[in-house]
Design a protein around this motif. Structure first.
Motif, PDB file in Angstrom:
ATOM      1  N   ARG A 186       0.780  -1.117  -0.008  1.00 16.22           N
ATOM      2  CA  ARG A 186       0.030  -0.032  -0.019  1.00 16.22           C
ATOM      3  C   ARG A 186       0.733   1.234  -0.113  1.00 16.22           C
ATOM      4  O   ARG A 186       0.514   2.191  -0.892  1.00 16.22           O
ATOM      5  N   GLU A 187       1.798   1.128   0.891  1.00 17.60           N
ATOM      6  CA  GLU A 187       2.626   2.425   1.078  1.00 17.60           C
ATOM      7  C   GLU A 187       3.542   2.987  -0.310  1.00 17.60           C
ATOM      8  O   GLU A 187       3.815   4.289  -0.613  1.00 17.60           O
ATOM      9  N   SER A 188       3.887   2.013  -1.210  1.00 22.13           N
ATOM     10  CA  SER A 188       4.447   2.350  -2.311  1.00 22.13           C
ATOM     11  C   SER A 188       3.575   2.813  -3.480  1.00 22.13           C
ATOM     12  O   SER A 188       3.994   3.032  -4.560  1.00 22.13           O
ATOM     13  N   LEU A 189       2.385   2.787  -3.194  1.00 23.01           N
ATOM     14  CA  LEU A 189       1.395   2.992  -4.137  1.00 23.01           C
ATOM     15  C   LEU A 189       1.031   4.499  -4.391  1.00 23.01           C
ATOM     16  O   LEU A 189       1.183   5.211  -3.267  1.00 23.01           O
ATOM     17  N   CYS A 190       0.548   4.993  -5.408  1.00 20.62           N
ATOM     18  CA  CYS A 190       0.281   6.459  -5.689  1.00 20.62           C
ATOM     19  C   CYS A 190      -0.975   6.845  -4.932  1.00 20.62           C
ATOM     20  O   CYS A 190      -1.790   5.673  -4.575  1.00 20.62           O
ATOM     21  N   GLU A 191      -1.337   7.790  -4.449  1.00 16.57           N
ATOM     22  CA  GLU A 191      -2.201   8.435  -3.831  1.00 16.57           C
ATOM     23  C   GLU A 191      -3.573   7.678  -4.369  1.00 16.57           C
ATOM     24  O   GLU A 191      -4.630   7.301  -3.757  1.00 16.57           O
ATOM     25  N   ASP A 192      -3.699   8.021  -5.566  1.00 12.16           N
ATOM     26  CA  ASP A 192      -5.047   7.394  -6.349  1.00 12.16           C
ATOM     27  C   ASP A 192      -5.198   5.956  -6.127  1.00 12.16           C
ATOM     28  O   ASP A 192      -6.460   5.703  -6.014  1.00 12.16           O
ATOM     29  N   CYS A 193      -4.214   5.264  -6.014  1.00 11.28           N
ATOM     30  CA  CYS A 193      -4.179   3.808  -6.025  1.00 11.28           C
ATOM     31  C   CYS A 193      -4.726   3.219  -4.760  1.00 11.28           C
ATOM     32  O   CYS A 193      -5.315   2.356  -4.614  1.00 11.28           O
ATOM     33  N   ARG A 194      -4.113   4.082  -3.802  1.00 15.37           N
ATOM     34  CA  ARG A 194      -4.371   3.694  -2.378  1.00 15.37           C
ATOM     35  C   ARG A 194      -6.026   3.953  -2.283  1.00 15.37           C
ATOM     36  O   ARG A 194      -6.636   3.220  -1.468  1.00 15.37           O
ATOM     37  N   ARG A 195      -6.458   4.725  -3.004  1.00 21.22           N
ATOM     38  CA  ARG A 195      -8.094   5.213  -2.734  1.00 21.22           C
ATOM     39  C   ARG A 195      -8.756   4.174  -3.581  1.00 21.22           C
ATOM     40  O   ARG A 195      -9.740   3.566  -2.939  1.00 21.22           O
ATOM     41  N   ARG A 196      -8.292   3.850  -4.688  1.00 23.74           N
ATOM     42  CA  ARG A 196      -8.775   2.675  -5.228  1.00 23.74           C
ATOM     43  C   ARG A 196      -8.881   1.386  -4.630  1.00 23.74           C
ATOM     44  O   ARG A 196      -9.822   0.578  -4.757  1.00 23.74           O
ATOM     45  N   LEU A 197      -7.795   1.368  -3.869  1.00 29.05           N
ATOM     46  CA  LEU A 197      -7.804  -0.056  -2.882  1.00 29.05           C
ATOM     47  C   LEU A 197      -8.706  -0.441  -2.279  1.00 29.05           C
ATOM     48  O   LEU A 197      -9.409  -1.439  -1.922  1.00 29.05           O
ATOM     49  N   ASP A 198      -9.344   0.716  -1.860  1.00 36.26           N
ATOM     50  CA  ASP A 198     -10.588   0.590  -0.956  1.00 36.26           C
ATOM     51  C   ASP A 198     -11.844   0.488  -1.660  1.00 36.26           C
ATOM     52  O   ASP A 198     -12.855  -0.216  -1.420  1.00 36.26           O
ATOM     53  N   THR A 199     -11.995   1.401  -2.751  1.00 36.02           N
ATOM     54  CA  THR A 199     -13.407   1.269  -3.499  1.00 36.02           C
ATOM     55  C   THR A 199     -13.386   0.196  -4.858  1.00 36.02           C
ATOM     56  O   THR A 199     -14.070  -0.669  -4.642  1.00 36.02           O
TER      57      THR A 199
END
Length: 419
Positions: A186-199
């Motif tokens: 998670r920490e290596s992902l960009c901001e957008d992808c961290r959000r996508r991870l949840d949605t």
RNA sequence: GUGAGUGUAGCUCAGGUGGUAGAGCCCCGGGUUGUGGCCCCGGUUGUCGUGGGUUCGAGUCCCAUCACUCACCCCA
């Protein structure tokens, strides 16, 4: 001066010829396969798109042209046309008329985005929908039609990219597998992808950040986690495509931005379109009709971006000429009157004829005008001709001309056109 | 929503270091008192995106603003 608003544009007569060319080839091709046109309104209840496309999608979340009408109802200019077609299908009980319905549409769509090359706020799509069968042959035949259509426009060969995104049977489990892969990273992902991870972790495959792409390249693909039914479907589609000899590539990372897709998903990209290189996209949507309150009827379709299609036409495309066949020159007011009569006769026998009431213009100026318009023939009615009750027919390609009477105009025109 | 670039004639664009605007194309007319294309001659076209500032003087420098374009995001 009042100008066109941001993100919309005029398509002027010089350009519209290419659009007509595309639209005529689309109609002709689709109708060969038994598709029939459907026209739905360009605005619908906002709820239709919210439910049909998915609340969480970018389209619904931030790209819709939504406004209240005078009674306070929330309306939305259609951002795509699959949901409206599904709505019409349900509303008119079309499943009771025939088991399989093949529909096509063309027209403007609207999305509130920053305009850029190949992306306007009002843009045009040509699309087809097949309702009523989940047989893999439907997927394959519709793709074959799509390839044929592009081929008839001179846009070939194209890069067809295919994937399967699973269905409610296998996708939830896969999402969990993907999430378990991504969470430690998670920490290596960009901001957008961290959000996508949840949605919707599937959308991480769309990310263009290089580091994320590396992460996603190693990620488990849904293709390896399809249920038996989905895997079987995908294999059958591929078999049919192979039998057609249609080339395609599998892209395990291809996911689509609309919630309703199941199993088959595909897109075609084209060079020369800038960053917005998707020429068309589509797939199967077996749950959509039911989701919108209709019967459990499966569907398959695609939408082509007409603006992008026109941009992709080769210079050699067989776009019909719009030049007049005959330009009629009337010198003086008597000449104009006679020109009108002659033009009427020519049009009556099917000739594209232009007469401009410019009696004061010199013959020279009018011939120049005819030449600019690329007219094949010029019919001259001046004082001399009117006195003698004849007219002068001139062939522009070589300057040859003949004196003809009104009653033989048609025949003489035909002769000179052939000679 | 974020970033970068560009705004001069209808179109495509020139306009070192500030001295009140040019070319090509297009259009119109003439060279042929009724004959196009090619060529030659002549002519029309500008609130220099907008507002403010610096300056004796701003297309040119500064600030703001608007528009457009491209890119990000996302998609057709």
């Amino acid at each position: 001066m009042v100008e066109a608003v941001k993100g919309v544009r005029d398509i002027l007569p010089d350009e519209i010829r290419a659009w007509h060319f595309v639209e005529e080839r689309a109609r002709d091709t689709f109708e060969r396969y038994g598709f029939r046109e459907i026209r739905t309104p360009i605005f619908e209840s906002t709820e239709l798109f919210a439910r049909g496309i998915g609340e969480g999608t970018d389209i619904v979340a931030k790209e819709m042209y939504t406004f209240p009408d005078r009674k306070g109802r929330s309306l939305t200019l259609r951002p795509e046309n699959t949901a409206p077609v599904a709505r019409a299908y349900i509303e008119h009980q079309m499943h009771r008329r025939s088991e399989v319905e093949r529909l096509y549409y063309l027209g403007p769509m609207f999305r509130y985005e920053r305009p850029q090359k190949g992306r306007m706020r009002q843009f045009y799509q040509i699309g087809v929908e097949v309702l009523g069968s989940d047989h893999p042959a439907i997927d394959a035949e519709t793709l074959e039609m799509l390839v044929a259509f592009l081929g008839r426009l001179g846009i070939a060969p194209v890069q067809l990219v295919l994937n399967s995104v699973g269905d409610p049977e296998c996708r939830p489990a896969y999402k969990e597998i993907l999430r378990r892969y991504l969470l430690p990273r998670r920490e290596s992902l960009c901001e957008d992808c961290r959000r996508r991870l949840d949605t919707n972790p599937l959308r991480c495959f769309d990310c263009k950040v290089p580091a994320d792409r590396d992460v996603m390249a190693q990620a488990p693909a849904i293709l390896d986690h399809l249920c038996d039914a989905c895997r079987g479907h995908f294999e059958r589609v591929r078999e049919h495509l192979d039998a057609f000899g249609i080339a395609y590539t599998i892209d395990r990372r291809l996911v689509r931005g609309l919630d309703y897709y199941r199993r088959t998903a595909f897109e075609v990209t084209a060079p020369g379109l800038g960053a917005q290189n998707a020429l068309l996209g589509g797939g199967r949507y077996d749950g959509l009709i039911e989701e919108l309150g209709g019967p459990a009827v499966p569907g398959f379709g695609f939408a082509v971006g007409e603006d992008r299609l026109v941009m992709s036409l080769p210079a050699t495309a067989a776009i019909p000429d719009d030049a007049p066949e005959v330009f009629v020159v009337g010198l003086g007011e008597a000449g104009v009157s006679a020109a009108l009569q002659a033009a009427r006769r020519l049009r009556g026998s099917g000739h594209r004829t232009l007469v401009e009431p410019l009696p004061g213009k010199s013959l020279k100026a009018q011939l120049r005008r005819a030449n600019d318009l690329r007219a094949r023939f010029v019919l001259i009615l001046g004082e001399e001709e009117i006195q003698r009750g004849v007219m002068t027919l001139k062939r522009m390609s070589d300057g040859s001309q003949a004196t003809v009477r009104l009653d033989e105009l048609d025949r003489r025109l035909g002769e000179m056109a052939r000679a």
